[in-house]
Design a protein around this motif. Sequence first.
Motif, PDB file in Angstrom:
ATOM      1  N   ASN A  79     -39.224 -23.676   3.000  1.00  0.00           N
ATOM      2  CA  ASN A  79     -39.083 -24.751   2.018  1.00  0.00           C
ATOM      3  C   ASN A  79     -40.255 -25.724   2.087  1.00  0.00           C
ATOM      4  OD1 ASN A  79     -36.647 -23.853   0.968  1.00  0.00           O
ATOM      5  ND2 ASN A  79     -35.396 -25.142   2.287  1.00  0.00           N
ATOM      6  N   ALA A  80     -40.650 -26.078   3.305  1.00  0.00           N
ATOM      7  CA  ALA A  80     -41.725 -27.051   3.479  1.00  0.00           C
ATOM      8  C   ALA A  80     -43.056 -26.509   2.982  1.00  0.00           C
ATOM      9  CB  ALA A  80     -41.833 -27.443   4.956  1.00  0.00           C
ATOM     10  N   MET A  81     -43.419 -25.327   3.436  1.00  0.00           N
ATOM     11  CA  MET A  81     -44.715 -24.774   3.062  1.00  0.00           C
ATOM     12  C   MET A  81     -44.780 -24.466   1.569  1.00  0.00           C
ATOM     13  SD  MET A  81     -46.389 -24.978   5.855  1.00  0.00           S
ATOM     14  CE  MET A  81     -47.870 -24.024   5.519  1.00  0.00           C
ATOM     15  N   ASN A  82     -43.658 -24.084   0.966  1.00  0.00           N
ATOM     16  CA  ASN A  82     -43.640 -23.828  -0.470  1.00  0.00           C
ATOM     17  C   ASN A  82     -43.774 -25.102  -1.293  1.00  0.00           C
ATOM     18  OD1 ASN A  82     -43.402 -21.074  -0.133  1.00  0.00           O
ATOM     19  ND2 ASN A  82     -41.194 -21.016  -0.424  1.00  0.00           N
ATOM     20  N   ASN A  83     -43.476 -26.248  -0.683  1.00  0.00           N
ATOM     21  CA  ASN A  83     -43.578 -27.543  -1.368  1.00  0.00           C
ATOM     22  C   ASN A  83     -44.791 -28.349  -0.926  1.00  0.00           C
ATOM     23  OD1 ASN A  83     -41.092 -28.256  -3.195  1.00  0.00           O
ATOM     24  ND2 ASN A  83     -40.267 -27.121  -1.454  1.00  0.00           N
ATOM     25  N   GLN A  84     -45.652 -27.738  -0.137  1.00  0.00           N
ATOM     26  CA  GLN A  84     -46.897 -28.365   0.329  1.00  0.00           C
ATOM     27  C   GLN A  84     -46.693 -29.431   1.398  1.00  0.00           C
ATOM     28  OE1 GLN A  84     -49.743 -29.975  -2.486  1.00  0.00           O
ATOM     29  NE2 GLN A  84     -51.324 -28.759  -1.536  1.00  0.00           N
ATOM     30  N   LEU A  85     -45.587 -29.388   2.122  1.00  0.00           N
ATOM     31  CA  LEU A  85     -45.443 -30.167   3.348  1.00  0.00           C
ATOM     32  C   LEU A  85     -45.976 -29.294   4.475  1.00  0.00           C
ATOM     33  CD1 LEU A  85     -44.355 -32.636   4.950  1.00  0.00           C
ATOM     34  CD2 LEU A  85     -42.187 -31.388   5.161  1.00  0.00           C
TER      35      LEU A  85
ATOM     36  N   HIS B  48     -50.248 -19.396   2.857  1.00  0.00           N
ATOM     37  CA  HIS B  48     -49.967 -20.814   3.069  1.00  0.00           C
ATOM     38  C   HIS B  48     -51.250 -21.625   3.241  1.00  0.00           C
ATOM     39  CE1 HIS B  48     -45.673 -19.726   4.532  1.00  0.00           C
ATOM     40  NE2 HIS B  48     -45.679 -20.069   3.253  1.00  0.00           N
ATOM     41  N   GLN B  49     -52.245 -21.042   3.873  1.00  0.00           N
ATOM     42  CA  GLN B  49     -53.516 -21.746   4.008  1.00  0.00           C
ATOM     43  C   GLN B  49     -54.143 -21.971   2.633  1.00  0.00           C
ATOM     44  OE1 GLN B  49     -56.699 -19.700   6.066  1.00  0.00           O
ATOM     45  NE2 GLN B  49     -57.604 -21.626   6.755  1.00  0.00           N
ATOM     46  N   ARG B  50     -54.115 -20.960   1.794  1.00  0.00           N
ATOM     47  CA  ARG B  50     -54.664 -21.101   0.446  1.00  0.00           C
ATOM     48  C   ARG B  50     -53.915 -22.170  -0.340  1.00  0.00           C
ATOM     49  NH1 ARG B  50     -54.096 -17.025  -4.737  1.00  0.00           N
ATOM     50  NH2 ARG B  50     -55.259 -18.372  -6.178  1.00  0.00           N
ATOM     51  N   MET B  51     -52.602 -22.191  -0.244  1.00  0.00           N
ATOM     52  CA  MET B  51     -51.823 -23.188  -0.959  1.00  0.00           C
ATOM     53  C   MET B  51     -52.196 -24.599  -0.536  1.00  0.00           C
ATOM     54  SD  MET B  51     -48.149 -21.193  -0.885  1.00  0.00           S
ATOM     55  CE  MET B  51     -47.161 -22.518  -1.591  1.00  0.00           C
ATOM     56  N   GLN B  52     -52.408 -24.799   0.760  1.00  0.00           N
ATOM     57  CA  GLN B  52     -52.794 -26.121   1.248  1.00  0.00           C
ATOM     58  C   GLN B  52     -54.191 -26.504   0.772  1.00  0.00           C
ATOM     59  OE1 GLN B  52     -51.103 -28.421   3.136  1.00  0.00           O
ATOM     60  NE2 GLN B  52     -49.252 -27.205   2.972  1.00  0.00           N
ATOM     61  N   LEU B  53     -55.127 -25.567   0.864  1.00  0.00           N
ATOM     62  CA  LEU B  53     -56.509 -25.867   0.502  1.00  0.00           C
ATOM     63  C   LEU B  53     -56.673 -26.124  -0.991  1.00  0.00           C
ATOM     64  CD1 LEU B  53     -58.417 -23.277   2.724  1.00  0.00           C
ATOM     65  CD2 LEU B  53     -58.411 -25.761   3.003  1.00  0.00           C
ATOM     66  N   GLU B  54     -55.897 -25.392  -1.805  1.00  0.00           N
ATOM     67  CA  GLU B  54     -56.051 -25.493  -3.252  1.00  0.00           C
ATOM     68  C   GLU B  54     -55.041 -26.436  -3.900  1.00  0.00           C
ATOM     69  OE1 GLU B  54     -56.360 -21.680  -5.148  1.00  0.00           O
ATOM     70  OE2 GLU B  54     -57.688 -20.877  -3.603  1.00  0.00           O
TER      71      GLU B  54
END
Length: 216
Positions: A110-116, A165-171
């Motif tokens: 849930n957290a990683m999918n919402n950018q936490l 998850h790394q890509r989601m955070q960076l982008e």
Amino acid sequence: MRKLNILSGKAAALPIENLDTDQIMPKQFLHGIDKAGLDKGLLYDLRHDAQGLMRADFVLNRPERAGTEILVAGANFGCGSSREHAVWGLQQFGIQAVIAPSFGEIFYSNAMNNQLLLVMLPEADIAAMMADAKRPETAEIAIDIEHLRVRSASVDAGFTLSARHQRMQLEGLDVIGLSMTYEKQIEAFAARHWQAQPWVKDVAARTMAALRAGES
């Protein structure tokens, strides 16, 4: 959605193991139909006494901890129920990352999918980082998302993230935003699918139209 390579900010230590999502976001704050106002419910029973007054001794209530963006927490953070509101409440409160030895599995998704951002480190590193976070003068933590390193006054450690998850955070992408980056591929797949099996295209709409025609 934020888009950055390094997340840095003031940290606070929350040395509680097995802090579950019911404690992070109690059930009485789940009555709304949107995400608004969940910051008021975050860790409510830890932040307030039995009369609903703020506990002056709780770390996130202290004036010097205003603006905390990173939590350094105990093991199995976010265990328990699957309520996504726990993630939203943390974000509304201003928390952008949680660093802990381990996380509840559903909470992690849930957290990683919402950018936490969630960072897992060995317990020895967590203990040292908590000691840093407890002192206002050493409470700053930097998380290098591109190079997967986290640094505090006394810790410089690597961590792992999946490539997704790394890509989601960076982008600056949540899970829906990530899906939309594949829009052209999705449309191409759908076109091939309908061409090969035209009888299933819009089957629900055509069935409803037929039923309505039969009623008239």
